[in-house]
Design a protein around this motif. Sequence first.
Motif, PDB file in Angstrom:
ATOM      1  N   THR A  63       0.808  -1.193   0.002  1.00 29.04           N
ATOM      2  CA  THR A  63      -0.074   0.115   0.084  1.00 29.04           C
ATOM      3  C   THR A  63       0.856   1.196   0.111  1.00 29.04           C
ATOM      4  OG1 THR A  63      -1.945   1.057   0.955  1.00 29.04           O
ATOM      5  CG2 THR A  63      -0.071  -0.061   2.420  1.00 29.04           C
ATOM      6  N   ASP A  64       0.407   2.568  -0.162  1.00 30.49           N
ATOM      7  CA  ASP A  64       1.287   3.576  -0.158  1.00 30.49           C
ATOM      8  C   ASP A  64       2.268   3.456   1.039  1.00 30.49           C
ATOM      9  OD1 ASP A  64      -0.137   4.275  -2.397  1.00 30.49           O
ATOM     10  OD2 ASP A  64      -1.003   6.337  -1.313  1.00 30.49           O
ATOM     11  N   GLY A  65       3.480   3.588   0.743  1.00 33.23           N
ATOM     12  CA  GLY A  65       4.652   3.712   1.825  1.00 33.23           C
ATOM     13  C   GLY A  65       4.785   2.440   2.494  1.00 33.23           C
ATOM     14  N   VAL A  66       4.459   1.231   1.916  1.00 34.45           N
ATOM     15  CA  VAL A  66       4.678   0.058   2.588  1.00 34.45           C
ATOM     16  C   VAL A  66       5.240  -1.059   1.638  1.00 34.45           C
ATOM     17  CG1 VAL A  66       3.596  -1.927   4.205  1.00 34.45           C
ATOM     18  CG2 VAL A  66       3.073   0.456   4.506  1.00 34.45           C
ATOM     19  N   PHE A  67       6.330  -1.629   1.893  1.00 37.99           N
ATOM     20  CA  PHE A  67       6.922  -2.506   0.798  1.00 37.99           C
ATOM     21  C   PHE A  67       7.254  -3.850   1.446  1.00 37.99           C
ATOM     22  CE2 PHE A  67       7.655   1.995   0.421  1.00 37.99           C
ATOM     23  CZ  PHE A  67       7.162   2.155  -0.861  1.00 37.99           C
ATOM     24  N   LYS A  68       7.122  -4.846   0.607  1.00 36.44           N
ATOM     25  CA  LYS A  68       7.524  -6.258   1.183  1.00 36.44           C
ATOM     26  C   LYS A  68       8.292  -6.996   0.248  1.00 36.44           C
ATOM     27  CE  LYS A  68       4.690  -9.683   3.058  1.00 36.44           C
ATOM     28  NZ  LYS A  68       5.410  -9.770   4.154  1.00 36.44           N
ATOM     29  N   ILE A  69       9.652  -7.496   0.918  1.00 33.46           N
ATOM     30  CA  ILE A  69      10.645  -8.080   0.217  1.00 33.46           C
ATOM     31  C   ILE A  69      10.846  -9.363   0.549  1.00 33.46           C
ATOM     32  CG2 ILE A  69      12.876  -7.777  -0.450  1.00 33.46           C
ATOM     33  CD1 ILE A  69      11.045  -4.826   0.867  1.00 33.46           C
ATOM     34  N   PHE A  83       9.026  -3.037   5.066  1.00 38.34           N
ATOM     35  CA  PHE A  83       9.404  -1.789   5.270  1.00 38.34           C
ATOM     36  C   PHE A  83       8.289  -0.643   5.334  1.00 38.34           C
ATOM     37  CE2 PHE A  83      13.254  -3.501   3.901  1.00 38.34           C
ATOM     38  CZ  PHE A  83      14.524  -2.926   4.437  1.00 38.34           C
ATOM     39  N   MET A  84       8.366   0.101   6.331  1.00 36.17           N
ATOM     40  CA  MET A  84       7.454   1.286   6.681  1.00 36.17           C
ATOM     41  C   MET A  84       8.442   2.463   6.969  1.00 36.17           C
ATOM     42  SD  MET A  84       4.876  -0.892   8.980  1.00 36.17           S
ATOM     43  CE  MET A  84       6.471  -2.025   9.495  1.00 36.17           C
ATOM     44  N   PRO A  85       9.130   2.868   5.672  1.00 35.12           N
ATOM     45  CA  PRO A  85      10.228   3.794   5.810  1.00 35.12           C
ATOM     46  C   PRO A  85       9.547   5.138   6.355  1.00 35.12           C
ATOM     47  CG  PRO A  85       9.691   3.335   3.429  1.00 35.12           C
ATOM     48  CD  PRO A  85       8.962   2.274   4.319  1.00 35.12           C
ATOM     49  N   ASN A  86       8.537   5.517   5.894  1.00 36.18           N
ATOM     50  CA  ASN A  86       7.841   6.645   6.350  1.00 36.18           C
ATOM     51  C   ASN A  86       7.828   6.964   7.882  1.00 36.18           C
ATOM     52  OD1 ASN A  86       7.671   7.917   3.684  1.00 36.18           O
ATOM     53  ND2 ASN A  86       5.663   7.047   3.557  1.00 36.18           N
ATOM     54  N   GLU A  87       7.575   5.762   8.589  1.00 36.58           N
ATOM     55  CA  GLU A  87       7.537   5.563  10.076  1.00 36.58           C
ATOM     56  C   GLU A  87       8.876   5.276  10.747  1.00 36.58           C
ATOM     57  OE1 GLU A  87       5.045   4.068   7.997  1.00 36.58           O
ATOM     58  OE2 GLU A  87       3.867   5.650   8.394  1.00 36.58           O
ATOM     59  N   GLY A  88       9.799   4.947  10.091  1.00 40.99           N
ATOM     60  CA  GLY A  88      11.211   4.558  10.331  1.00 40.99           C
ATOM     61  C   GLY A  88      11.390   3.188  10.996  1.00 40.99           C
ATOM     62  N   LYS A  89      10.181   2.261  10.547  1.00 43.97           N
ATOM     63  CA  LYS A  89      10.161   1.071  10.886  1.00 43.97           C
ATOM     64  C   LYS A  89      10.149  -0.170   9.933  1.00 43.97           C
ATOM     65  CE  LYS A  89       8.965   2.275  15.444  1.00 43.97           C
ATOM     66  NZ  LYS A  89      10.190   2.011  16.479  1.00 43.97           N
ATOM     67  N   LEU A  90      10.467  -1.346  10.411  1.00 43.89           N
ATOM     68  CA  LEU A  90      10.020  -2.495   9.408  1.00 43.89           C
ATOM     69  C   LEU A  90      10.041  -3.574  10.380  1.00 43.89           C
ATOM     70  CD1 LEU A  90      12.582  -4.697   9.124  1.00 43.89           C
ATOM     71  CD2 LEU A  90      13.638  -2.817   8.133  1.00 43.89           C
ATOM     72  N   HIS A  91       9.285  -4.597   9.689  1.00 42.33           N
ATOM     73  CA  HIS A  91       9.243  -5.893  10.423  1.00 42.33           C
ATOM     74  C   HIS A  91       9.938  -7.029   9.734  1.00 42.33           C
ATOM     75  CE1 HIS A  91       7.253  -9.649  11.817  1.00 42.33           C
ATOM     76  NE2 HIS A  91       7.608  -9.086  12.959  1.00 42.33           N
ATOM     77  N   VAL A 133      12.609 -16.152  13.601  1.00 44.23           N
ATOM     78  CA  VAL A 133      13.108 -14.788  14.339  1.00 44.23           C
ATOM     79  C   VAL A 133      12.177 -13.643  13.747  1.00 44.23           C
ATOM     80  CG1 VAL A 133      14.728 -13.371  15.177  1.00 44.23           C
ATOM     81  CG2 VAL A 133      15.406 -15.728  14.786  1.00 44.23           C
ATOM     82  N   PRO A 134      10.960 -13.518  14.338  1.00 45.34           N
ATOM     83  CA  PRO A 134      10.271 -12.361  13.939  1.00 45.34           C
ATOM     84  C   PRO A 134      10.449 -11.457  14.871  1.00 45.34           C
ATOM     85  CG  PRO A 134       8.980 -14.135  15.385  1.00 45.34           C
ATOM     86  CD  PRO A 134      10.273 -14.340  15.249  1.00 45.34           C
ATOM     87  N   GLU A 135      10.846 -10.261  14.427  1.00 46.51           N
ATOM     88  CA  GLU A 135      11.148  -9.097  15.126  1.00 46.51           C
ATOM     89  C   GLU A 135      10.961  -7.620  14.247  1.00 46.51           C
ATOM     90  OE1 GLU A 135      12.982  -8.506  18.141  1.00 46.51           O
ATOM     91  OE2 GLU A 135      13.157 -10.542  18.083  1.00 46.51           O
ATOM     92  N   PHE A 136      10.427  -6.695  14.924  1.00 42.29           N
ATOM     93  CA  PHE A 136      10.455  -5.323  14.501  1.00 42.29           C
ATOM     94  C   PHE A 136      11.551  -4.695  14.866  1.00 42.29           C
ATOM     95  CE2 PHE A 136       6.009  -5.882  15.369  1.00 42.29           C
ATOM     96  CZ  PHE A 136       5.467  -5.290  14.467  1.00 42.29           C
TER      97      PHE A 136
END
Length: 180
Positions: A63-69, A83-91, A133-136
Amino acid sequence: MSDTKQFKDLDDFLGTHFIYTYDNGWEYEWYAKNDHTVDYRIHGGMVAGRWVKDQEAQIVKLTDGVFKITWTEPTGTDVALDFMPNEGKLHGTIFFPKWVQEHPEITVCFQNDFIDVMEESREKYETYPKYVVPEFATITYMGNAGQNNDDVISEAPYDGMTDDIRSGRYFDDKYKRINK
């Protein structure tokens, strides 16, 4: 973080260089090289010292600003990053085969030069159960390196490398390696 642009579409994301630290303390450096390839270095965690270029991956906008790799390594390790770069986070979720958990030192190398060793180890040692290993993670650096920039991930990780990158001592203003 060095780049404050807003991410919306895949074109905004591709060519971005990231450093992030998982909540468990593991530090990774990752580059969206193009629409099907990623490069990365691992600076902390059980496989610190490992680095990879030209890993084939599936890269999509959720979705806008959210990317899956997602990708599968020659080790048999599966990786899924959101990746949620606009929030400075990823999971991220890493699915390590049992052999990598038991013999991580085999993978601590420039993988591209040791594909045969990774494949051999994958066949020689047990794969299951997987170590999941699931991590934020918190993104601590974003840089606009441009696509297909081979200077981004071009050498083995060293102590202090991520600090050098974040402080501007590693890349010049054209995102080329300083003091190659």
